[in-house]
Enzyme design. Sequence first.
Site, short mmCIF file in Angstrom:
data_model
loop_
_atom_site.label_atom_id
_atom_site.label_comp_id
_atom_site.label_asym_id
_atom_site.label_seq_id
_atom_site.Cartn_x
_atom_site.Cartn_y
_atom_site.Cartn_z
N ASN A 9 0.87 -1.17 0.00
CA ASN A 9 0.00 0.00 0.00
C ASN A 9 0.91 1.23 0.00
O ASN A 9 1.47 1.58 1.04
CB ASN A 9 -0.89 -0.05 1.25
N LYS A 11 0.19 4.23 -0.32
CA LYS A 11 -0.43 5.44 0.26
C LYS A 11 -0.14 6.65 -0.64
O LYS A 11 -0.07 6.49 -1.85
CB LYS A 11 0.02 5.64 1.70
N HIS A 95 -9.62 1.36 4.85
CA HIS A 95 -8.35 1.58 5.56
C HIS A 95 -8.58 2.58 6.70
O HIS A 95 -9.37 3.51 6.57
CB HIS A 95 -7.29 2.13 4.59
N GLU A 97 -6.95 4.98 7.72
CA GLU A 97 -6.71 6.39 7.38
C GLU A 97 -7.94 6.99 6.70
O GLU A 97 -8.25 8.17 6.89
CB GLU A 97 -5.44 6.50 6.52
N GLU A 167 -5.61 -4.78 10.62
CA GLU A 167 -4.59 -3.76 10.84
C GLU A 167 -4.90 -2.97 12.10
O GLU A 167 -5.68 -2.00 12.07
CB GLU A 167 -4.56 -2.78 9.65
N GLY A 173 2.24 2.30 10.80
CA GLY A 173 3.20 3.39 10.65
C GLY A 173 3.91 3.78 11.93
O GLY A 173 4.57 4.82 11.99
N SER A 212 3.15 -2.03 10.48
CA SER A 212 4.59 -2.09 10.75
C SER A 212 5.22 -3.44 10.41
O SER A 212 6.14 -3.88 11.09
CB SER A 212 4.90 -1.68 12.19
P1 PGA Z 1 2.68 0.33 7.68
O1 PGA Z 1 1.21 0.57 7.04
O2 PGA Z 1 3.20 -0.96 7.11
O3 PGA Z 1 3.46 1.52 7.25
O4 PGA Z 1 2.48 0.26 9.16
C1 PGA Z 1 0.34 -0.52 6.84
C2 PGA Z 1 -0.94 -0.03 6.24
O5 PGA Z 1 -1.42 1.05 6.60
O6 PGA Z 1 -1.52 -0.70 5.36
#
Ligand code: PGA
Length: 256
Positions: A9, A11, A95, A97, A167, A173, A212
């Site tokens: 992803n 982003k 997601h 976010e 997640e 993140g 992460s």
């Molecule tokens: P990350 O993000 O691996 O940077 O923690 C995962 C995600 O949001 O899909």
Amino acid sequence: MRHPLVMGNWKLNGSKHMTAELIAGLRNALSGVDGCDVAIAPPVMYLEQAHQAIAGSHIALGAQNVDVNLSGAFTGEVSAEMLRDIGARYIIIGHSERRTYHKESDELVAKKFAILKDAGLIPVLCIGETEAENEAGKTEEVCSRQIDAVLNTLGAGAFNGAVIAYEPVWAIGTGKSATPAQAQAVHKFIRDHVAKKDAAVAQQLILQYGGSVNDKNAAELFAQPDIDGALVGGASLKADAFTAIVKAAAQAKNAG
Ligand code: PGA
């Protein structure tokens, strides 16, 4: 036997240059790696470029979002038909976010799930609890609520060929991944929850872990029986780290 899926992803990251470099690096490093499905979800702006760059490889194209409408006066949106037209296959929905910054509700996400199924695309449904919900012991309650929005409107059959990405929001993140045991416990809960409606559908369901994941912790996570690959953010922007994660998933599959 389930085939793991490792999906990147990206982003809101990338450029024409980065898309070309990263995909060239992945093609090179992943040729001959077997036993793990791989997908990348670049920003919508670079989907066409990515589609051309992955041609003839085993890398599938994904996208990070979809609108619930198919066409018309919906400024700024992208439809399921357009994503299919451009060659995308795996579409991330729900997601955290988007749930947070764009106030997407469980109901809206369920509508997106339906629209993707109708278009013959694969929903990658993201679910997971916040840190506060985790500390309040509400992980299972939140995950089941987010899944039930789909289960109760579309039925368990909708999860045939679909993907759920667990997640935990506190792990995204932050560099603070869930431990393999923590993640496995929630994954088992999720599979059992779907199995209450349809055991066969639950058995084939791809349950990715996200939050992460990196080249150091991937193998341990993938050794867990109910973790079928990962949704990878930060580490998907580096060809070497993403490749190591894909290889770890392929090895776990071949070992298991
Ligand atoms: P990350 O993000 O691996 O940077 O923690 C995962 C995600 O949001 O899909």
